[in-house]
Design an enzyme around this catalytic site. Structure first.
Site, PDB file in Angstrom:
ATOM      1  N   HIS A  66       0.922  -1.098   0.033  1.00 55.91           N
ATOM      2  CA  HIS A  66       0.013  -0.106   0.079  1.00 55.91           C
ATOM      3  C   HIS A  66       0.784   1.319   0.097  1.00 55.91           C
ATOM      4  CE1 HIS A  66      -3.165  -2.849   1.238  1.00 55.91           C
ATOM      5  NE2 HIS A  66      -2.377  -3.424   2.197  1.00 55.91           N
TER       6      HIS A  66
ATOM      7  N   LYS B  10      16.141  22.077 -10.968  1.00 58.35           N
ATOM      8  CA  LYS B  10      15.503  20.687 -11.550  1.00 58.35           C
ATOM      9  C   LYS B  10      16.725  19.853 -12.081  1.00 58.35           C
ATOM     10  CE  LYS B  10      11.078  20.071 -10.580  1.00 58.35           C
ATOM     11  NZ  LYS B  10      10.501  20.033 -11.723  1.00 58.35           N
TER      12      LYS B  10
ATOM     13  N   SER C 243      15.121  21.626 -16.234  1.00 60.44           N
ATOM     14  CA  SER C 243      13.772  22.254 -16.522  1.00 60.44           C
ATOM     15  C   SER C 243      14.191  23.680 -17.236  1.00 60.44           C
ATOM     16  CB  SER C 243      12.844  22.649 -15.145  1.00 60.44           C
ATOM     17  OG  SER C 243      12.293  23.749 -15.242  1.00 60.44           O
TER      18      SER C 243
ATOM     19  N   GLU D 175      10.062   8.266 -16.866  1.00 62.40           N
ATOM     20  CA  GLU D 175       8.714   8.856 -17.161  1.00 62.40           C
ATOM     21  C   GLU D 175       8.189   8.397 -18.663  1.00 62.40           C
ATOM     22  OE1 GLU D 175       8.126  13.181 -16.090  1.00 62.40           O
ATOM     23  OE2 GLU D 175      10.088  12.811 -14.915  1.00 62.40           O
TER      24      GLU D 175
END
Ligand code: ARG
Length: 456
Positions: free
Chosen positions: A155, A282, A276, A289
């Protein structure tokens, strides 16, 4: 002019060509198309449907076309209808009348079924090699982290301690099954459809097993209608690739999470990270991804072909030309994903100290604490209750099981002794899970050895 110009005149509207032509995507099967034709022509010569000289002329012509395409001396004409048309027309232009005999006892329906089977079988070999490379990277990284304790989750809540090595080897097992599935699919893909003709076989005395043997196929199809209209093998491959991508996507999601500032379990190498355009701080895990995101394409490709095939009456229908773009897209996507993950993994830096911190703060040794009491004679259910109360006490006091004093332990049960600290030490907890397939360091080493053996 079309191959089939006899019936219609072959002077087609360009809008028909736009929807009908497949050379834009099937040209990538030129090698399989030519190799299949060489086997067909060899067999035609052997059984006497064409003369040995004609057969030799055709084979030599086809070999020349293949080497000229590969050297760049011959450009595939993208105005042709499909790759089959291009090869046959080029052959006839080069060798004359004998070239017109190549298509004897064959239809593009059984020809395309052959080409796609050959192409997919070749691709399966490549995908298997790439998957093995990822498994091998997982084994190598895992081997260096058999004692790197980290939380295992259920979980997404810290549950029980495992090691990074154990965690990574879970993905290696998934990939081994993916490899098994792909190899199994290949066995069914290598069934020869040639000889099925357009749909009803042919009147010529073809030696189909001989063609199968020449091409390294496992056998021949046993029904001509099925031979030209079966795309199960392609659906099977797309299913296998979908499952494989699902595994890569789960792995990618772990890396995305672990690479976050909240987890800080891993840092990707600079040359495998992106930045970024506005936020200077970043360093993003775009790779994982994208692998996660591209998984949807492959599922979509499977759905495309399942839907194209649904309710098609026997035998060949042009809908089936749609198989190729879906297959090629899935193949390219898997290829890209599998090529980027091994170097990304090998160059990533894992942070054992952060993993340990996360493991220590999460009461993930509470089960082991209960097991400690069980060994001292307390029934498990009672021990479970005591440990639950201990955890609640810790949370209220801002403590962990490791930092409780023995006096505090004894307020909950007299069975606690100084050896409790050893029993709940995270590495002890992991080492005691010493069963085959368990996270104990020596068991993970066993799994790594077993896995490497499977890689051959
Ligand atoms: N380009 C076609 C395909 O991919 C080849 C088979 C054409 N057959 C036909 N009957 N028109 O399916």
């Amino acid at each position: 002019m079309k191959l089939w110009a006899g019936r219609t005149g072959g002077d087609v509207d360009e809008r028909l060509s736009a929807i009908n032509n497949s050379i834009g995507f099937d040209s990538r099967m030129y090698k399989q198309d030519i190799t299949g034709s060489i086997a067909h022509a060899t067999m035609l010569g052997k059984v006497g449907v064409i003369t040995p000289e004609e057969s030799e002329q055709i084979v030599a012509g086809l070999k020349g076309i293949l080497s000229d395409i590969e050297s760049g001396a011959l450009q595939i004409d993208m105005t042709c209808e499909d790759i089959h048309t291009f090869v046959e027309a080029t052959l006839t232009a080069r060798i004359g009348t004998a070239g017109k005999k190549l298509h004897t006892a064959r239809s593009r329906n059984d020809q395309v079924a052959l080409d796609i089977r050959m192409y997919l079988a070749d691709q399966i070999d490549r995908t298997v090699d790439q998957a093995k490379d990822l498994v091998s990277a997982l084994c190598d990284v895992a081997e260096g982290h058999i004692e790197t304790v980290m939380p295992g989750y259920t979980h997404l809540q810290r549950a029980q301690p495992v090691t990074l090595g154990h965690y990574l080897m879970a993905y290696a097992q998934m990939l081994l099954r993916d490899i098994d599935r792909l190899e199994d699919c290949k066995a069914r893909t290598l069934i020869l459809p040639l000889g099925s003709g357009a749909l009803a076989g042919t009147t010529y005395p073809l030696d189909r097993p001989y063609v199968a043997e020449l091409l390294g196929f496992n056998g021949i199809s046993m029904n001509s209608l099925d031979g030209v209209s079966d795309r199960d093998f392609a659906l099977e491959l797309l299913s296998d690739l979908s499952i494989l991508m699902m595994h890569l996507s789960r792995f990618s999601e772990e890396i995305c999470l672990w690479n976050s500032w909240e987890f800080k379990f891993v840092t990707l190498a600079d040359n495998f990270s992106t930045g970024s355009s506005i936020m200077p701080q970043k360093k993003n895990p775009d790779i994982t991804e994208l692998v996660r995101g591209k998984t949807g394409r492959v599922y979509g490709d499977l759905m495309t072909l399942l839907t194209a095939m649904k309710a098609l009456p026997l035998a060949y229908n042009k809908d089936m030309q749609e198989d190729k773009e879906a297959l090629f897209d899935a193949i390219d996507t898997v290829d890209l994903s599998l090529s980027v993950l091994p170097p990304m993994l090998r160059t990533a830096t894992f942070h054992p100290e952060n993993m340990k911190k996360a493991a220590a703060g999460g009461f993930i040794n509470a089960t082991d604490c209960a097991d400690y009491m069980v060994k001292k004679g307390v029934p498990f259910r009672d021990a479970y209750g005591v440990c639950g109360r201990l955890v609640r006490y810790c949370v209220e006091q801002g403590k962990t099981l490791e930092t409780l004093t023995l006096d505090e332990y004894r307020q909950f049960s007299p069975v606690f002794d100084a050896d409790v600290y050893q029993a709940i030490d995270l590495l002890t907890c992991v080492s005691q899970r010493d069963i085959p397939g368990g996270p104990a360091p020596r068991r993970v080493l066993e799994t790594i050895a077993h896995t490497r053996q499977r890689l051959g």
